[in-house]
Design a protein around this motif. Structure first.
Motif, PDB file in Angstrom:
ATOM      1  N   CYS A 169       0.910  -1.202   0.085  1.00 33.03           N
ATOM      2  CA  CYS A 169       0.066   0.135  -0.156  1.00 33.03           C
ATOM      3  C   CYS A 169       0.808   1.127   0.052  1.00 33.03           C
ATOM      4  CB  CYS A 169      -1.062   0.195   1.137  1.00 33.03           C
ATOM      5  SG  CYS A 169      -2.573   0.169   0.932  1.00 33.03           S
ATOM      6  N   LEU A 172       2.666   1.863  -3.438  1.00 31.21           N
ATOM      7  CA  LEU A 172       1.806   2.399  -4.316  1.00 31.21           C
ATOM      8  C   LEU A 172       1.246   3.675  -4.201  1.00 31.21           C
ATOM      9  CD1 LEU A 172      -0.495  -0.882  -4.881  1.00 31.21           C
ATOM     10  CD2 LEU A 172       1.271   0.036  -6.474  1.00 31.21           C
ATOM     11  N   MET A 173       1.244   4.017  -2.858  1.00 30.56           N
ATOM     12  CA  MET A 173       0.787   5.614  -2.442  1.00 30.56           C
ATOM     13  C   MET A 173       1.721   6.496  -2.789  1.00 30.56           C
ATOM     14  SD  MET A 173      -0.803   6.492   1.149  1.00 30.56           S
ATOM     15  CE  MET A 173       0.717   6.473   2.239  1.00 30.56           C
ATOM     16  N   GLU A 176       1.844   9.173  -5.489  1.00 30.90           N
ATOM     17  CA  GLU A 176       0.477   9.955  -5.779  1.00 30.90           C
ATOM     18  C   GLU A 176       0.089  10.876  -4.881  1.00 30.90           C
ATOM     19  OE1 GLU A 176      -1.383   9.162  -8.264  1.00 30.90           O
ATOM     20  OE2 GLU A 176      -0.226   6.996  -8.817  1.00 30.90           O
ATOM     21  N   VAL A 255      -7.140  10.622  -3.042  1.00 29.03           N
ATOM     22  CA  VAL A 255      -6.379   9.425  -2.715  1.00 29.03           C
ATOM     23  C   VAL A 255      -7.230   8.446  -1.724  1.00 29.03           C
ATOM     24  CG1 VAL A 255      -4.570   7.753  -2.255  1.00 29.03           C
ATOM     25  CG2 VAL A 255      -4.225   9.934  -3.577  1.00 29.03           C
ATOM     26  N   THR A 257      -7.050   4.883   0.453  1.00 31.20           N
ATOM     27  CA  THR A 257      -6.541   3.590   0.912  1.00 31.20           C
ATOM     28  C   THR A 257      -7.655   2.909   1.726  1.00 31.20           C
ATOM     29  OG1 THR A 257      -5.275   4.820   2.781  1.00 31.20           O
ATOM     30  CG2 THR A 257      -4.044   4.663   0.634  1.00 31.20           C
ATOM     31  N   ILE A 281      -7.558   8.552  -7.196  1.00 29.25           N
ATOM     32  CA  ILE A 281      -6.745   7.246  -7.140  1.00 29.25           C
ATOM     33  C   ILE A 281      -7.283   6.376  -5.689  1.00 29.25           C
ATOM     34  CG2 ILE A 281      -4.556   6.059  -6.722  1.00 29.25           C
ATOM     35  CD1 ILE A 281      -4.860   7.106  -9.439  1.00 29.25           C
ATOM     36  N   ILE A 283      -6.510   2.856  -3.720  1.00 27.19           N
ATOM     37  CA  ILE A 283      -5.364   1.867  -3.641  1.00 27.19           C
ATOM     38  C   ILE A 283      -5.874   0.822  -2.579  1.00 27.19           C
ATOM     39  CG2 ILE A 283      -3.137   1.421  -2.660  1.00 27.19           C
ATOM     40  CD1 ILE A 283      -2.361   4.245  -3.316  1.00 27.19           C
ATOM     41  N   GLU A 308      -2.160  -0.357 -11.698  1.00 27.82           N
ATOM     42  CA  GLU A 308      -1.102  -1.067 -11.320  1.00 27.82           C
ATOM     43  C   GLU A 308      -1.641  -2.296 -10.344  1.00 27.82           C
ATOM     44  OE1 GLU A 308       3.198  -0.621  -9.609  1.00 27.82           O
ATOM     45  OE2 GLU A 308       1.991   1.288  -9.961  1.00 27.82           O
ATOM     46  N   LYS A 319      -3.834  -0.421  -7.686  1.00 25.13           N
ATOM     47  CA  LYS A 319      -3.981   1.018  -7.768  1.00 25.13           C
ATOM     48  C   LYS A 319      -5.000   1.055  -8.707  1.00 25.13           C
ATOM     49  CE  LYS A 319      -0.555   3.718  -7.668  1.00 25.13           C
ATOM     50  NZ  LYS A 319       0.715   4.514  -8.183  1.00 25.13           N
ATOM     51  N   GLN A 321      -8.099   3.776 -10.745  1.00 23.14           N
ATOM     52  CA  GLN A 321      -8.244   5.144 -11.044  1.00 23.14           C
ATOM     53  C   GLN A 321      -9.843   5.504 -11.179  1.00 23.14           C
ATOM     54  OE1 GLN A 321      -6.679   7.218 -14.267  1.00 23.14           O
ATOM     55  NE2 GLN A 321      -6.340   9.128 -12.834  1.00 23.14           N
TER      56      GLN A 321
END
Length: 335
Positions: A169, A172-173, A176, A255, A257, A281, A283, A308, A319, A321
């Protein structure tokens, strides 16, 4: 390796769901004792039985219990914290009170011993290209040079950064996050994800967890990292059932998460679009690889595109969108 027995007291209708959720946490084996199941055995058994041991007969009146064994190390501590969060989620879902008390009891070790013994395994380490994670009782090493230090003391809440789901996590973050980022952390646990996001430069964050203990620990960790409390909010509740909480969270996040488990992510899927701005985004992590496609089929149905996907030791993080023009929460719930 030492192991600790964890007995989860529940009721017969919860056994199948509990078994699936345990697998989602990476706990592959469990033992079940269930009075109803044993009674069915007595009624349906073939052949003649001259004798049944007294211990076996005690199953006829036992409280339903699912038993697992966790290693006495940092990984086991993470699993126990995740297990307790999962039980809290199941309690929130159990509107008809069919699942019993859903309580986890550790055998052979005191809670305070468990909370302290595993600390010997929690050492500082780098994550991704930008962060360096350490507990308060350790000094940074040379690896911390040119990295942002995130100090985390998870106590009894999930999230040291050592677990693959959390690492994935954070990785991937990190690319962003900008100074304009508004971050929403769903299932915040120790707070490691939203704290990491803010240390990387996010201007504000909203964190939610279903367990009060987790939100308390997240607040302590945020203070330990010297975050300005005016820039973040931490709330306790279930976004799936709590309309007021969803309204408090609001919308327009850059974003999100969500490091939880597969079934909970699927339950949240209709709500993600309303929290994110267009092209925002999402995640997702905490997903065992065997269920990744199933989860993604559910989430992408609400106008998300996969950007991704990463896997590590049987865990998957993704990830995505939000596509421009995706429906609001109310729109998607009508689908």
């Amino acid at each position: 390796m030492n192991w600790t027995q964890v007995d989860i007291y529940t009721a017969t209708p919860a056994i199948d769901l509990l078994s699936v959720r345990l697998q989602d946490l990476g706990i592959r084996g469990c033992m079940v004792q269930d009075a109803q199941d044993f009674q069915e055995f007595l009624e349906q058994k073939d052949g003649k039985w001259d004798y049944l041991e007294d211990g076996l007969m005690e199953l006829a009146s036992c409280e339903t219990c699912v038993t697992v064994y966790l290693p006495e190390d940092a990984q086991g501590a993470e699993m126990l914290a995740a297990l307790r969060t999962m039980l809290a989620q199941m309690k929130a879902e159990d509107t008809e009170h069919q699942y019993g008390r859903l309580e986890a009891v550790c055998s052979g070790i005191r809670e305070e011993d468990w909370a302290n013994n595993w600390k010997q395994y929690f050492k500082p380490f780098p994550v991704g290209n930008k962060l360096y994670i350490k507990p308060s009782w350790e000094e940074p090493t040379a690896e911390a040079a040119d990295r942002t230090i995130l100090e985390i003391d998870p106590a009894s809440s999930f999230g040291t950064g050592q677990h693959h789901t959390t690492r994935l996590c954070l990785e991937l973050m990190e690319d962003e996050i900008t100074p304009a980022t508004r971050l929403l952390d769903l299932g915040c646990g120790s707070g490691i994800l939203f704290i990491g996001g803010m240390l990387l430069g996010a201007k504000e964050a909203y964190a939610v967890d279903i367990e009060e203990n987790a939100t308390r620990i997240a607040k302590e960790n945020a203070a330990e990292n010297h975050l300005n409390p005016e820039n973040y909010t931490i709330s306790c509740g279930n976004i799936i059932t709590d309309t007021a909480l969803r309204e408090s969270i609001g919308s327009g996040y850059d974003v999100i998460t969500a490091n939880i488990v597969a079934d909970v992510i699927k339950g949240m899927a209709p709500l993600f679009p309303s929290f994110l701005k267009d092209n925002g985004i999402l995640i997702l992590s905490g997903i065992i690889t065997e269920r990744a496609d199933e989860v993604l089929d559910t989430v992408t149905a609400y106008d998300f595109a996969v950007l991704e996907r990463r896997e590590a030791s049987g865990w998957c993080a993704v990830k995505l969108q939000k596509l421009a023009g995706a429906g609001t929460c109310c729109d998607t719930l009508r689908k």
